[in-house]
Design a protein around this motif. Structure first.
Motif, short mmCIF file in Angstrom:
data_model
loop_
_atom_site.label_atom_id
_atom_site.label_comp_id
_atom_site.label_asym_id
_atom_site.label_seq_id
_atom_site.Cartn_x
_atom_site.Cartn_y
_atom_site.Cartn_z
N PHE A 1 3.15 6.25 -2.00
CA PHE A 1 4.38 7.03 -2.20
C PHE A 1 4.66 7.27 -3.68
N SER A 2 4.38 6.27 -4.53
CA SER A 2 4.69 6.43 -5.96
C SER A 2 3.75 7.43 -6.63
N SER A 3 2.55 7.59 -6.09
CA SER A 3 1.61 8.54 -6.69
C SER A 3 1.62 9.90 -6.00
N GLN A 4 1.86 9.93 -4.68
CA GLN A 4 1.79 11.19 -3.92
C GLN A 4 3.16 11.77 -3.59
N GLY A 5 4.22 10.95 -3.71
CA GLY A 5 5.52 11.40 -3.24
C GLY A 5 5.60 11.27 -1.74
N PHE A 6 6.80 11.41 -1.19
CA PHE A 6 6.95 11.28 0.27
C PHE A 6 6.19 12.36 1.02
N ARG A 7 6.34 13.59 0.57
CA ARG A 7 5.70 14.71 1.28
C ARG A 7 4.18 14.65 1.22
N GLY A 8 3.64 14.22 0.08
CA GLY A 8 2.20 14.21 -0.08
C GLY A 8 1.52 13.03 0.58
N ALA A 9 2.28 11.97 0.86
CA ALA A 9 1.70 10.76 1.46
C ALA A 9 1.43 10.96 2.95
N THR A 10 0.42 10.28 3.44
CA THR A 10 0.13 10.31 4.88
C THR A 10 -0.02 8.89 5.40
N VAL A 11 0.21 8.73 6.69
CA VAL A 11 0.04 7.43 7.33
C VAL A 11 -1.40 6.97 7.22
N ASP A 12 -2.34 7.90 7.33
CA ASP A 12 -3.76 7.55 7.23
C ASP A 12 -4.08 6.95 5.86
N GLU A 13 -3.54 7.55 4.79
CA GLU A 13 -3.78 7.04 3.44
C GLU A 13 -3.20 5.63 3.29
N ILE A 14 -2.01 5.43 3.82
CA ILE A 14 -1.36 4.12 3.71
C ILE A 14 -2.15 3.07 4.48
N ALA A 15 -2.59 3.43 5.68
CA ALA A 15 -3.38 2.49 6.49
C ALA A 15 -4.67 2.11 5.78
N THR A 16 -5.35 3.09 5.23
CA THR A 16 -6.60 2.83 4.50
C THR A 16 -6.36 1.92 3.31
N ALA A 17 -5.29 2.21 2.55
CA ALA A 17 -4.97 1.40 1.37
C ALA A 17 -4.59 -0.03 1.76
N ALA A 18 -4.01 -0.18 2.95
CA ALA A 18 -3.60 -1.51 3.42
C ALA A 18 -4.75 -2.27 4.08
N GLY A 19 -5.89 -1.57 4.31
CA GLY A 19 -7.02 -2.21 4.96
C GLY A 19 -6.80 -2.41 6.45
N LEU A 20 -6.00 -1.51 7.06
CA LEU A 20 -5.70 -1.60 8.48
C LEU A 20 -6.06 -0.29 9.17
N SER A 21 -6.24 -0.34 10.48
CA SER A 21 -6.41 0.90 11.23
C SER A 21 -5.05 1.57 11.39
N LYS A 22 -5.07 2.88 11.63
CA LYS A 22 -3.80 3.59 11.82
C LYS A 22 -3.03 3.03 13.02
N PRO A 23 -3.68 2.79 14.19
CA PRO A 23 -2.93 2.21 15.31
C PRO A 23 -2.32 0.85 14.97
N ASN A 24 -3.04 0.05 14.17
CA ASN A 24 -2.51 -1.26 13.79
C ASN A 24 -1.28 -1.09 12.91
N LEU A 25 -1.34 -0.15 11.96
CA LEU A 25 -0.17 0.11 11.11
C LEU A 25 1.02 0.55 11.96
N LEU A 26 0.77 1.44 12.92
CA LEU A 26 1.87 1.98 13.73
C LEU A 26 2.48 0.92 14.65
N ALA B 1 0.84 -1.20 0.00
CA ALA B 1 0.00 0.00 0.00
C ALA B 1 0.87 1.25 0.00
N ALA B 2 1.95 1.22 0.77
CA ALA B 2 2.86 2.38 0.83
C ALA B 2 3.49 2.64 -0.53
N LEU B 3 3.82 1.57 -1.23
CA LEU B 3 4.39 1.72 -2.57
C LEU B 3 3.42 2.45 -3.48
#
Length: 206
Positions: free
Chosen positions: A26-51, A21-23
């Motif tokens: 990050f590949s579409s938003q860049g490092f600065r544009g990406a957020t942990v929330d977006e990655i968690a959602t894309a991975a199908g996980l909660s933010k606390p679970n990702l962290l 999901a991070a790939l």
């Protein structure tokens, strides 16, 4: 001191889902544009679970880049000094083009990092990558000195292969807009093979 437990199947699955999901993000938003929330959602996980797996966006990005860099260097590592020179260089070009076709997200992530000045991989570029390129340039120079391929600037030869092949991934939208329904990778291999054969065939063999 107790031994660290091997990750469970679920832990391996979740970690792989996060990195995939991070790939994407990050590949579409860049490092600065990406957020942990977006990655968690894309991975199908909660933010606390990702962290639980990665403490920060920086840690996720570092893990994705580490995984990518090893893959990125493999095609050049495979260039065989004992092989037939022209065929070895063409095979390297084909491997890079195949990566552009099969791993476009990885290519765009790498390009984004380089455009930003490579803040997270500069040390690797100036050590591992440089050492590998220097090693293969020495091989190419030996082939040229032996008259097995034409004399060209070996570093710029490698740069040109990078540029031509990665263009199809990094500028995919532009390529497809110009070509329309044509598959970008249908004619590219033959075109590039013709280009490099003409460039690298010694004059007395042309």
């Amino acid at each position: 001191m107790p031994e660290a437990r091997a990750p469970t199947r679920i832990q391996r699955k979740n970690r792989a889902a996060i990195l995939d999901a991070a790939l994407d993000v990050f590949s579409s938003q860049g490092f600065r544009g990406a957020t942990v929330d977006e990655i968690a959602t894309a991975a199908g996980l909660s933010k606390p679970n990702l962290l639980y797996y990665f403490p920060s966006k920086e840690a996720i990005h570092a893990a994705v880049l580490e995984q990518l860099l090893d893959t990125w260097l493999d095609p050049l590592r495979a260039l065989d000094p004992s092989g037939e020179p022209l065929e070895e260089i063409l095979a390297y070009m084909h491997r890079k083009l195949q990566m552009a076709r099969d791993l476009p997200r990885e290519s765009r992530l790498f390009a984004n990092e380089i455009v930003q000045g490579a803040p997270r991989i500069h040390d690797v570029l100036s050590t591992d990558l440089k050492a590998l390129v220097d090693e293969k340039v020495a091989v190419i120079r030996a082939w040229m000195d032996a008259g097995q391929i034409a004399q060209v600037h070996p570093y710029h030869l490698i740069f040109s292969i990078w540029s031509l092949t990665q263009h199809y991934a990094d500028f995919d939208v532009q390529v497809r807009a110009v070509l329309g329904p044509e598959d970008p990778f249908a004619a590219a291999p033959e075109f590039m093979e013709t280009l490099y054969r003409r460039l690298l065939t010694p004059p007395d063999q042309a």
